[in-house]
Design a protein around this motif. Structure first.
Motif, PDB file in Angstrom:
ATOM      1  N   HIS A   1       0.846 -17.321 -44.171  1.00  0.00           N
ATOM      2  CA  HIS A   1       0.267 -18.654 -43.990  1.00  0.00           C
ATOM      3  C   HIS A   1      -0.634 -18.744 -42.770  1.00  0.00           C
ATOM      4  CE1 HIS A   1       2.842 -20.466 -47.130  1.00  0.00           C
ATOM      5  NE2 HIS A   1       3.705 -19.552 -46.741  1.00  0.00           N
ATOM      6  N   GLY A   2      -0.648 -17.696 -41.943  1.00  0.00           N
ATOM      7  CA  GLY A   2      -1.512 -17.680 -40.773  1.00  0.00           C
ATOM      8  C   GLY A   2      -1.074 -18.589 -39.649  1.00  0.00           C
ATOM      9  N   ILE A   3       0.171 -19.016 -39.666  1.00  0.00           N
ATOM     10  CA  ILE A   3       0.722 -19.872 -38.605  1.00  0.00           C
ATOM     11  C   ILE A   3       2.140 -19.405 -38.281  1.00  0.00           C
ATOM     12  CG2 ILE A   3      -0.649 -21.962 -38.952  1.00  0.00           C
ATOM     13  CD1 ILE A   3       1.501 -22.993 -40.817  1.00  0.00           C
ATOM     14  N   GLN A   4       2.571 -19.702 -37.067  1.00  0.00           N
ATOM     15  CA  GLN A   4       3.872 -19.242 -36.599  1.00  0.00           C
ATOM     16  C   GLN A   4       4.782 -20.430 -36.277  1.00  0.00           C
ATOM     17  OE1 GLN A   4       2.723 -15.319 -33.996  1.00  0.00           O
ATOM     18  NE2 GLN A   4       2.430 -17.255 -32.955  1.00  0.00           N
ATOM     19  N   LYS A   5       6.078 -20.236 -36.439  1.00  0.00           N
ATOM     20  CA  LYS A   5       7.010 -21.189 -35.844  1.00  0.00           C
ATOM     21  C   LYS A   5       6.756 -21.204 -34.335  1.00  0.00           C
ATOM     22  CE  LYS A   5      10.606 -18.904 -37.453  1.00  0.00           C
ATOM     23  NZ  LYS A   5      12.009 -18.497 -37.775  1.00  0.00           N
TER      24      LYS A   5
ATOM     25  N   VAL B   1      -2.788 -10.455 -28.191  1.00  0.00           N
ATOM     26  CA  VAL B   1      -2.412  -9.983 -29.529  1.00  0.00           C
ATOM     27  C   VAL B   1      -0.932 -10.254 -29.759  1.00  0.00           C
ATOM     28  CG1 VAL B   1      -2.247  -7.964 -31.041  1.00  0.00           C
ATOM     29  CG2 VAL B   1      -4.192  -8.216 -29.497  1.00  0.00           C
ATOM     30  N   TRP B   2      -0.145 -10.011 -28.745  1.00  0.00           N
ATOM     31  CA  TRP B   2       1.297 -10.222 -28.849  1.00  0.00           C
ATOM     32  C   TRP B   2       1.629 -11.699 -29.101  1.00  0.00           C
ATOM     33  CZ3 TRP B   2       5.227  -6.722 -28.971  1.00  0.00           C
ATOM     34  CH2 TRP B   2       6.529  -7.230 -28.834  1.00  0.00           C
ATOM     35  N   ARG B   3       0.938 -12.579 -28.415  1.00  0.00           N
ATOM     36  CA  ARG B   3       1.212 -14.014 -28.546  1.00  0.00           C
ATOM     37  C   ARG B   3       1.000 -14.489 -29.976  1.00  0.00           C
ATOM     38  NH1 ARG B   3      -1.269 -18.907 -28.377  1.00  0.00           N
ATOM     39  NH2 ARG B   3      -3.363 -18.012 -28.285  1.00  0.00           N
ATOM     40  N   ARG B   4       0.042 -13.890 -30.679  1.00  0.00           N
ATOM     41  CA  ARG B   4      -0.277 -14.327 -32.035  1.00  0.00           C
ATOM     42  C   ARG B   4       0.121 -13.278 -33.079  1.00  0.00           C
ATOM     43  NH1 ARG B   4      -6.181 -17.031 -32.068  1.00  0.00           N
ATOM     44  NH2 ARG B   4      -5.331 -17.672 -34.084  1.00  0.00           N
ATOM     45  N   ARG B   5       1.063 -12.445 -32.727  1.00  0.00           N
ATOM     46  CA  ARG B   5       1.378 -11.273 -33.550  1.00  0.00           C
ATOM     47  C   ARG B   5       1.887 -11.601 -34.944  1.00  0.00           C
ATOM     48  NH1 ARG B   5       5.259 -12.345 -29.964  1.00  0.00           N
ATOM     49  NH2 ARG B   5       7.474 -12.255 -30.529  1.00  0.00           N
ATOM     50  N   ASP B   6       2.496 -12.766 -35.128  1.00  0.00           N
ATOM     51  CA  ASP B   6       3.081 -13.080 -36.431  1.00  0.00           C
ATOM     52  C   ASP B   6       2.145 -13.848 -37.353  1.00  0.00           C
ATOM     53  OD1 ASP B   6       5.649 -11.904 -35.905  1.00  0.00           O
ATOM     54  OD2 ASP B   6       6.087 -13.604 -34.599  1.00  0.00           O
ATOM     55  N   GLU B   7       0.877 -13.974 -36.953  1.00  0.00           N
ATOM     56  CA  GLU B   7      -0.071 -14.729 -37.775  1.00  0.00           C
ATOM     57  C   GLU B   7      -0.740 -13.883 -38.855  1.00  0.00           C
ATOM     58  OE1 GLU B   7      -2.811 -16.829 -35.326  1.00  0.00           O
ATOM     59  OE2 GLU B   7      -1.237 -17.993 -34.306  1.00  0.00           O
ATOM     60  N   SER B   8      -0.637 -12.567 -38.751  1.00  0.00           N
ATOM     61  CA  SER B   8      -1.208 -11.700 -39.785  1.00  0.00           C
ATOM     62  C   SER B   8      -0.541 -10.336 -39.733  1.00  0.00           C
ATOM     63  CB  SER B   8      -2.721 -11.531 -39.583  1.00  0.00           C
ATOM     64  OG  SER B   8      -2.989 -10.712 -38.451  1.00  0.00           O
ATOM     65  N   ALA B   9      -0.641  -9.599 -40.831  1.00  0.00           N
ATOM     66  CA  ALA B   9      -0.086  -8.248 -40.876  1.00  0.00           C
ATOM     67  C   ALA B   9      -0.783  -7.347 -39.869  1.00  0.00           C
ATOM     68  CB  ALA B   9      -0.212  -7.686 -42.290  1.00  0.00           C
ATOM     69  N   ALA B  10      -2.103  -7.504 -39.729  1.00  0.00           N
ATOM     70  CA  ALA B  10      -2.856  -6.657 -38.809  1.00  0.00           C
ATOM     71  C   ALA B  10      -2.453  -6.919 -37.362  1.00  0.00           C
ATOM     72  CB  ALA B  10      -4.352  -6.895 -38.993  1.00  0.00           C
ATOM     73  N   SER B  11      -2.292  -8.193 -37.009  1.00  0.00           N
ATOM     74  CA  SER B  11      -1.902  -8.532 -35.646  1.00  0.00           C
ATOM     75  C   SER B  11      -0.504  -8.017 -35.331  1.00  0.00           C
ATOM     76  CB  SER B  11      -1.952 -10.047 -35.437  1.00  0.00           C
ATOM     77  OG  SER B  11      -3.280 -10.518 -35.523  1.00  0.00           O
TER      78      SER B  11
END
Length: 232
Positions: free
Chosen positions: A165-169, A70-80
C-alpha cells in the motif's frame, strides 16, 4: 463494546524470527562458508547491533546518514526494505559480499519464523466465535507463505501489508483498509501488537488496542491468551 474483529501484527506478535546466530549459521552453511564458532558469534552480535535481521533487534546505535532515511521508510516498498536491511548488514564485513543478499533472502523463508506457542489456539478460538481476523504488518515482502507453512493461514481473513500500500503504521489508513476488507467498523475492532507507536496508531481510527511483549517464543508461551478475555 463488542469486539467483532481482531487485527494482529506479525513479527513479535504472532510470529518470532529466529535468532541472529541461527540466521547467520543457516546462510553460512548453505553458502559453504566456514567461520570458527568464536567468529560466528562475534559476527552475529555485530549484525544484531546494526539491526540487520528484520524482525530482530532494532539498531543499537544511529545508522549512517545515507542509510537512515532509507531505514525510516523501509516498509513502504519491497525495494526500500531490501535496501535498508542489506545496507545495515553491509556495515558488518563478511567473508563473501554475496552473503548480505543471502541473509536477506533467508529471513523471508518460513523456516526463519516460528509462531508463538499460543498463536494457533487463539486464532482458532477467535474464528470459532465468529470473530473476523486480520493481519496488519509493516513489512517489505509477502508473509502469506509463512502463515501457510505454519498452518495459520486458514484463520486469517485479510492481510494488509505496508509495502503493498506504500504506507506504514501508524498511518491509520492501513488499519482502515483492514477493517474495510473484513467488513468491520473500527469501534468494533481490536488491534493487537508489540509496538506502541506503530500498532498504537489504530487508536486514532477508533480501534481498541492491546499490546504484547516482543520476546523469544519460549519466553512468552501464553501472551496472546488475554485477547480471548478482551473479546469476551
Amino acid at each position: 463494546m463488542t469486539i467483532k474483529c481482531v487485527l494482529f501484527d506479525f513479527s513479535g506478535t504472532l510470529f518470532r524470527v529466529e535468532s541472529t546466530g541461527s540466521w547467520l549459521r543457516a546462510v553460512l552453511t548453505e553458502s559453504e562458508v566456514t567461520l570458527s564458532e568464536a567468529e560466528l558469534t562475534r559476527k552475529a552480535a555485530d549484525l544484531e547491533a546494526v539491526g540487520a535481521l528484520a524482525g530482530g533487534a532494532a539498531p543499537a546505535r544511529p545508522l549512517p546518514t545515507d542509510l537512515a532515511e532509507v531505514w525510516r521508510r523501509r516498509d513502504e516498498s519491497a525495494a526500500s526494505h531490501r535496501a535498508a536491511y542489506t545496507g545495515a548488514s553491509r556495515l558488518v564485513p563478511l567473508p563473501d559480499p554475496a552473503l548480505h543478499e543471502a541473509l536477506y533472502d533467508r529471513h523471508m523463508r518460513p523456516a526463519a519464523w516460528h509462531p508463538y506457542p499460543d498463536a494457533a489456539e487463539v486464532l482458532a478460538a477467535l474464528r470459532g466465535r465468529g470473530v473476523a481476523v486480520g493481519v496488519v504488518s509493516n513489512i517489505g515482502w509477502d508473509l502469506r507463505p509463512v502463515f501457510r507453512e505454519h498452518g495459520l493461514d486458514p484463520y486469517v481473513g485479510a492481510y494488509v501489508l505496508s509495502y503493498e500500500h506504500g504506507i506504514q503504521k501508524p498511518d491509520a489508513r492501513l488499519f482502515a483498509t483492514a477493517c474495510e476488507a473484513l467488513g468491520a467498523a473500527p469501534e468494533d475492532t481490536l488491534m493487537v501488537g508489540d509496538d506502541r507507536r506503530a500498532d498504537g496508531g489504530a487508536a486514532a481510527l477508533g480501534c481498541a488496542v492491546h499490546f504484547v511483549d516482543h520476546l523469544p517464543a519460549a519466553a512468552r508461551p501464553d501472551g496472546l491468551r488475554p485477547v480471548l478475555d478482551l473479546v469476551g
